[in-house]
Write an enzyme that holds these catalytic residues in place. Sequence first.
Site, short mmCIF file in Angstrom:
data_model
loop_
_atom_site.label_atom_id
_atom_site.label_comp_id
_atom_site.label_asym_id
_atom_site.label_seq_id
_atom_site.Cartn_x
_atom_site.Cartn_y
_atom_site.Cartn_z
N GLU A 1 24.49 38.34 -19.61
CA GLU A 1 23.73 37.49 -20.39
C GLU A 1 22.92 36.34 -19.41
OE1 GLU A 1 25.73 35.06 -23.39
OE2 GLU A 1 23.73 34.42 -24.36
N TYR B 1 17.76 31.10 -27.29
CA TYR B 1 17.99 29.55 -27.16
C TYR B 1 17.72 29.46 -25.46
CZ TYR B 1 21.10 25.61 -25.73
OH TYR B 1 21.57 24.55 -25.48
N HIS B 2 18.51 30.36 -24.64
CA HIS B 2 18.33 29.98 -23.16
C HIS B 2 17.17 30.49 -22.69
CE1 HIS B 2 22.80 29.64 -22.89
NE2 HIS B 2 22.75 30.60 -23.44
N HIS C 1 20.70 37.90 -28.42
CA HIS C 1 21.05 36.81 -29.14
C HIS C 1 20.09 35.92 -29.80
CE1 HIS C 1 25.31 35.76 -27.38
NE2 HIS C 1 25.34 36.74 -28.14
N ARG D 1 20.33 25.40 -31.57
CA ARG D 1 21.33 26.20 -31.93
C ARG D 1 21.59 25.77 -33.61
NH1 ARG D 1 22.38 30.21 -28.75
NH2 ARG D 1 23.54 29.70 -26.66
N GLU E 1 23.76 33.53 -32.82
CA GLU E 1 24.62 32.78 -32.22
C GLU E 1 24.26 31.22 -32.70
OE1 GLU E 1 24.57 32.59 -28.06
OE2 GLU E 1 26.68 31.73 -27.97
MN MN Z 1 23.93 33.52 -26.06
#
Ligand code: MN
Length: 242
Positions: free
Chosen positions: A147, A182-183, A206, A212, A241
Amino acid sequence: MNKLGLHANVWVAGWSEDEAALAIAKTAETGFDLIEIPALDAGRLRPAETRKRLDAAGIGCTLSLGLDAGTDISSGDPALMKAGEDKLRTTLSVARDLGATHVCGILYSAFQKYFEPPTQAGIEASAEVMSRVAGYAAENGITLGMEVVNRYESNVLNTAAQAVAYCRMVDAPNVKVHLDAYHMHIEEPNPVEAIRATGADLGYFHTGESHRGYIGSGSIDHAGLFRALVESGYDGPITYES
Ligand code: MN
């Protein structure tokens, strides 16, 4: 067809018998194919009981975790690397017992903020451990997802391009890139382009909002991301997530 899943933390914060029962029932009820179970401590997942619940609900599972400072395989410290390899192997044994198809997350370093950049020697040491662990995963039909996370959660893989390079170093067919909306929103200049550039190396995805929260309430271009996944021919799991 992509399997769609929910991260267990959408429903619960732990994995007691009651929490497992609730999270698995709700995930199945809402029509998802799988639940992603946090496995920071896989020894507490009660695989036999959990698998029975999954089978009864008719859904599958994946596991996710991050290593910690005491098991950091990117540290270059032989004792920590040994502890990390043991932890990954233990997690894979539990994953096998649960019938999990994928184990993903920050498997290549500690899940923490680092105050120094990674070293090339540390990255290579991590990849060497990962190639051995990948063999054990392959024996059990499990894909490993590396990830890509933001800089406050690891210093090793912060961009898709770094993860593709890492997977090349590991050189195992079941070690793939795991991207997270998100990242990517934090680290990639262009998340859509990052998905395209990852292409066939993508093995896990994800979804999530920029904060989030509920999908659609933040600033992520989900239509663009999903279009890129389709154009890349991505057919792996997509889990939400939150
Ligand atoms: Mn994640």
